[in-house]
Design an enzyme around this catalytic site. Structure first.
Site, PDB file in Angstrom:
ATOM      1  N   LYS A  28      50.734 -94.038  29.270  1.00  0.00           N
ATOM      2  CA  LYS A  28      50.253 -94.676  28.038  1.00  0.00           C
ATOM      3  C   LYS A  28      48.873 -95.248  28.327  1.00  0.00           C
ATOM      4  CE  LYS A  28      51.567 -97.826  24.345  1.00  0.00           C
ATOM      5  NZ  LYS A  28      50.198 -98.322  24.127  1.00  0.00           N
ATOM      6  N   PHE A 102      45.553 -85.676  23.925  1.00  0.00           N
ATOM      7  CA  PHE A 102      46.979 -85.446  24.122  1.00  0.00           C
ATOM      8  C   PHE A 102      47.632 -84.607  23.037  1.00  0.00           C
ATOM      9  CE2 PHE A 102      46.290 -90.045  23.174  1.00  0.00           C
ATOM     10  CZ  PHE A 102      46.559 -90.038  21.813  1.00  0.00           C
ATOM     11  N   ARG A 173      54.797 -92.181  11.849  1.00  0.00           N
ATOM     12  CA  ARG A 173      55.501 -92.730  12.999  1.00  0.00           C
ATOM     13  C   ARG A 173      56.802 -91.952  13.180  1.00  0.00           C
ATOM     14  NH1 ARG A 173      54.401 -97.134  15.775  1.00  0.00           N
ATOM     15  NH2 ARG A 173      52.993 -97.893  14.138  1.00  0.00           N
ATOM     16  N   LYS A 179      57.259 -94.921  23.179  1.00  0.00           N
ATOM     17  CA  LYS A 179      56.455 -95.666  24.147  1.00  0.00           C
ATOM     18  C   LYS A 179      57.370 -96.553  24.988  1.00  0.00           C
ATOM     19  CE  LYS A 179      55.272 -98.856  20.395  1.00  0.00           C
ATOM     20  NZ  LYS A 179      54.176 -99.451  19.607  1.00  0.00           N
TER      21      LYS A 179
END
Length: 509
Positions: A28, A102, A173, A179
């Site tokens: 992350k 990414f 989302r 995460k």
């Protein structure tokens, strides 16, 4: 503005009831989210980033999703670079930034196919390319995930991202992207309430204080009932946060509960024996524009400052890869033979680089020799406008400009206010709240943070401007004295007229 930038894929928070086995792991990043629409970079709110042309020249003309990254722990430095308006951009600052990609939003295929396309179409080996595809690794289980998370935290990273295998890119989302972060729980004292900007009559945030005296706001985690009737001032609360900012304030604090079983004196006494995370002094990374580390499962090359070529050093290699013998590296780095054929490093004894590969290419003479070399080379360098008062300490700046010694006279004092970078944001609660707005749309920055007041610095003015201000002040003082004298004269005149009128009235009577 770019509306597509506000529809990027966002992550949910991972919980242990989700088995990570088979998911794709990546680090992350603690950079700034940036959407590439094929021509320019935009923030998640659709606001334009004013990046130099060379930074985006090698990118394909299709949408990309990634982050502009400066190094682990350098989030605030990264924001201070890219938030500048077009007329304030410093192109050299971008030479040590990297666009870490990414995903490819418009590809349409599964995640594995999108990654293969990125690796085939991003010219990562090209010296003109300032972008790299983020490395991934398939997770073998919960134990490996926790070990990778611990390694990243120890190295100063932010956490781990999990991507569901075979997942599509969703413009919202999604639970296909999770995460994984480490949070810390601590206690704080409520010292005030901040009203909500959108909910009339309700509390927007709790003003809190840590055992070390640092003050911050907690706005997340409060229920509607708690916003209507907030915890009382003087109460102790437990909150969680991800990390500390460079100023020592908790980042992303979230309210958990009120501690009715503890008093503030109990918290202070406990802090004396076992120091909480927020009391421990944070080790702030170097503010020099140099990459601190590479990232998990990825190789991000450094660049030779003089040529701009990519050079993979020991600091750039995959953190997950095995390391070489330290004894051989140190000997290679410190040995200097009499018939040394290596080039002399342009920074001399003041060079900040410590990796073995750099020492193999360059030699670093002692400070005396370096000083003589610098004086000889300085004749060919342009003189820095600020001379001995220059505030910049980066090696790149010192290599480009010569600076007079303190004993030497300077011909002119210039105003440095326009060249001083704005304060970096302290403890931001959202990345896009401190990012650049499109100047053509008349938008501004939102750098408002009450914690920044203590970090403000005074900016000196040039001598000529002080003289002009002093002359103006003298003129205003004379003007004021003249007006006061006119007022006194007028009062005396009015007083004389009143006396004369009184005499006339008396005679008439």
């Amino acid at each position: 503005m770019c509306s597509e930038a506000s529809k990027v894929l966002l992550a949910e928070t991972w919980s242990e009831d989700v088995d990570p086995t088979g998911w794709w792991m990546s680090e992350k990043l603690d950079g700034v989210r940036a959407y590439w629409n094929g021509k320019n970079f935009y923030s998640r709110q659709g606001n334009l980033f004013h990046t130099p042309d060379f930074f985006k020249a090698a990118l394909p003309k299709v949408p990309l999703d990634g982050e502009i990254w400066c190094g682990r722990g350098l989030f605030q430095k990264c924001v201070s670079i890219i938030k500048k308006q077009a007329d304030k951009v410093v192109p050299d600052d971008y030479k040590l930034l990297t666009y870490l990609i990414f995903d490819a939003p418009s590809h349409g295929g599964k995640y594995e196919d999108r990654v293969k396309w990125l690796q085939a179409n991003i010219p990562q080996d090209d010296d003109k390319c300032f972008a790299t595809v983020v490395g991934t690794k398939k997770c073998e289980g919960l134990a490996q995930l926790k070990q990778c998370l611990a390694d990243v935290n120890k190295a100063g990273g932010e956490g781990i991202m999990l991507r569901k295998p075979g997942s599509l890119y969703e413009h919202k989302r999604s639970t296909t992207l999770l995460k994984v972060k480490t949070f810390y729980d601590e206690e704080a004292l409520i010292i005030g309430h901040k009203p909500s900007k959108s909910l009339v009559g309700m509390v927007g945030a709790l003003q809190c204080e840590l055992p070390n005296g640092k003050q911050f706001d907690v706005g997340s985690g409060l229920t509607m009932d708690q916003r209507r009737k907030a915890p009382k001032i003087g109460a102790v609360i437990t909150f969680k946060f991800q990390e500390l900012s460079n100023n020592g304030h908790p980042r992303f604090p979230v309210f958990l509960r009120v501690r009715t079983d503890l008093t503030w004196n109990d918290v202070l006494e406990a802090a004396k024996t076992k120091k909480p995370m927020s009391v421990i002094q944070k080790i702030i990374p170097s503010t020099k524009l140099s990459k601190q580390h590479s990232i998990l499962f990825s190789v991000i090359p450094s660049r030779d400052i003089s040529t701009g070529e990519k050079i993979v050093t020991s600091d750039d290699e995959d953190d997950d890869a095995p390391t070489t013998s330290s004894s051989s590296s140190s000997s290679a780095a410190t040995t200097t033979k009499p018939s040394d054929t290596r080039k002399i490093c342009q920074y001399g004894a003041k060079c900040y680089r410590t990796n073995a590969d750099h020492f193999k290419q360059f030699q670093h003479p002692p400070s005396k020799t370096a000083t003589k070399t610098t004086k000889t080379e300085s004749k060919a360098k342009p003189v820095c406008s600020f001379g001995t008062k220059c505030y910049r300490t980066s090696s790149a700046h010192l290599a480009m400009y010569s600076h007079a010694e303190k004993g030497e006279a300077e011909e002119e004092i210039l105003d440095t206010r326009d060249l001083i970078e704005p304060d970096e944001p302290a403890s931001p609660t959202a990345i896009d709240a401190v990012l650049a707005k499109d100047k053509n749309k008349g938008l501004t920055f939102d750098d408002d943070d009450s914690n920044d007041n203590q970090d403000q610095e005074m900016i000196s003015r040039p001598k000529k401007e002080w003289i002009d201000l002093e002359n103006k002040l003298t003129e205003q003082s004379k003007r004021l004295a003249h007006l006061e004298e006119m007022l006194k004269t007028t009062k005396r005149s009015l007083s004389t007229n009143d006396d004369a009128n009184d005499v006339k009235r008396a005679k008439t009577d």
